[in-house]
Scaffold this active site. Structure first.
Site, mmCIF file in Angstrom:
data_model
loop_
_atom_site.group_PDB
_atom_site.id
_atom_site.type_symbol
_atom_site.label_atom_id
_atom_site.label_comp_id
_atom_site.label_asym_id
_atom_site.label_seq_id
_atom_site.Cartn_x
_atom_site.Cartn_y
_atom_site.Cartn_z
ATOM 1 N N GLN A 119 51.647 34.844 39.723
ATOM 2 C CA GLN A 119 53.041 35.295 39.764
ATOM 3 C C GLN A 119 53.621 35.369 38.351
ATOM 4 O O GLN A 119 53.474 34.442 37.556
ATOM 5 C CB GLN A 119 53.873 34.336 40.649
ATOM 6 N N ASP B 12 46.943 42.754 42.466
ATOM 7 C CA ASP B 12 48.233 43.209 41.923
ATOM 8 C C ASP B 12 48.083 44.583 41.266
ATOM 9 O O ASP B 12 49.072 45.276 41.035
ATOM 10 C CB ASP B 12 48.701 42.235 40.824
ATOM 11 N N LYS C 276 54.859 35.623 50.123
ATOM 12 C CA LYS C 276 53.486 36.147 50.088
ATOM 13 C C LYS C 276 52.556 35.225 50.880
ATOM 14 O O LYS C 276 51.745 35.681 51.686
ATOM 15 C CB LYS C 276 53.003 36.280 48.629
HETATM 16 N N1 GUN Z 1 56.738 39.225 39.537
HETATM 17 C C1 GUN Z 1 57.595 40.158 40.039
HETATM 18 N N2 GUN Z 1 56.921 41.088 40.769
HETATM 19 C C2 GUN Z 1 55.621 40.721 40.728
HETATM 20 C C3 GUN Z 1 54.445 41.269 41.305
HETATM 21 O O1 GUN Z 1 54.448 42.315 42.001
HETATM 22 N N3 GUN Z 1 53.289 40.587 41.045
HETATM 23 C C4 GUN Z 1 53.252 39.468 40.272
HETATM 24 N N4 GUN Z 1 52.062 38.902 40.059
HETATM 25 N N5 GUN Z 1 54.322 38.941 39.722
HETATM 26 C C5 GUN Z 1 55.502 39.565 39.957
#
Ligand code: GUN
Length: 298
Positions: free
Chosen positions: A98, A121, A54
């Protein structure tokens, strides 16, 4: 005949090129760079790898990107205080924490602490409510379902009136994609059935799907004979099924890919299908947030 492969990797490239042009317009028109903070608590290897990807993508797009790595032992109160500080920071348009978080931290409290107008998100209850209302109300759609819909639209898969079967009802994939595809208007108008562990005739439902979306987390769950000839199959499963000789994780989806490929019209590979689209949608949400913070609705 072998199905057409829907490559998320190629579509991501296309979307990131479009976003790069928007980043430039934002800079020219408002002197603003999209600001994204990615918060990583602890050192879960999968989370470390997702967050680095990311960060790398955000930097490539020219975002103002801040990576905040916090210790596994951080208290819930300190994490909430850190989020509050980013909520107040005008250079930041998107906040991503995350998941999963260590067990002593309540994930719901953390998600609820993020300003809904920076929740790129799309996990905050306010944004989920906006998504349910749909149309103009929708703000930040959760990234994986938004990526699935983008793949369907960009590949020219007809949605209006299509029979869609979604396997799985999680909050981050199954439930939102079912709602999004049933909404009135472009990118919706499908007839959606959501099936799950208590469904009596899983095979029967799958067999009538024009579009089959599988997010169950069970490798090989969907058999080739359950697929309607010519159907579009979107496999969201990412299951570790072993390791290569060099120690790299071997991944498989929820669909028996080799068999399904001979029957479906279009199919997503794993890896290289839905996965790359999730990050592209996170970037898209962050750019949208930056426009909105400049008073422009995009
Ligand atoms: N953990 C696994 N997928 C995601 C996601 O799309 N966003 C976040 N914040 N954590 C994750």
């Amino acid at each position: 005949m072998s199905a057409e492969l829907l490559s998320g990797t190629a579509m991501r490239r296309e979307i990131l090129a479009e976003l790069a042009a928007e980043v430039q317009s934002l800079q020219e028109q408002h002197g603003v760079r999209p600001g994204l903070v990615t918060i990583l608590v602890g050192k879960n290897p999968a989370s470390v790898s997702y967050v680095s990807l990311k960060v790398k993508t955000a930097l490539e797009l020219g975002f103002h990107e801040v990576q905040e790595s916090l210790p596994e032992t951080i208290s819930e109160a300190d994490l909430l205080a850190a989020i509050e500080a980013w909520n107040r920071d005008p250079s930041i348009h998107g906040i991503l924490v995350q998941l999963p978080l260590p067990p002593h931290i309540d994930e719901k409290k953390v998600i609820n602490a993020i300003d809904p107008d920076k929740d790129v998100d799309g996990f905050h209850p306010v944004n989920l409510g906006r998504m349910v209302l749909g149309g103009e109300e929708a703000r930040f759609l959760p990234c994986t379902p938004a990526g699935i819909r983008e793949m369907l639209v960009r590949s020219g898969t007809p949605l209006a009136g299509a029979e869609v079967v979604v396997v799985g009802r999680s909050n981050i994939v199954g439930k939102p994609i079912a709602l999004m595809l049933a909404q009135k208007g472009p990118g919706g108008d499908a007839t959606v059935t959501c099936v799950h562990t208590h469904t009596r005739d899983l095979a029967g439902h799958c067999k009538r799907a024009d579009i089959l979306i599988v997010a169950a987390g069970k490798p090989g769950l969907i058999k080739p004979e359950w697929i309607k000839p010519g159907a579009t199959v979107i496999d969201v499963g990412v299951n570790r099924i072993g390791e290569s000789a060099s120690g790299k994780a071997l991944l498989a989806g929820d669909v028996d890919f080799a068999g399904a490929r001979e029957i479906a019209g279009k199919i997503t590979p794993v890896p290289g299908g839905v996965g790359p689209m999730t990050i592209a949608m996170l970037m898209k949400n962050t750019v949208r947030s930056a426009w909105l913070h400049c008073g422009e609705k995009r």
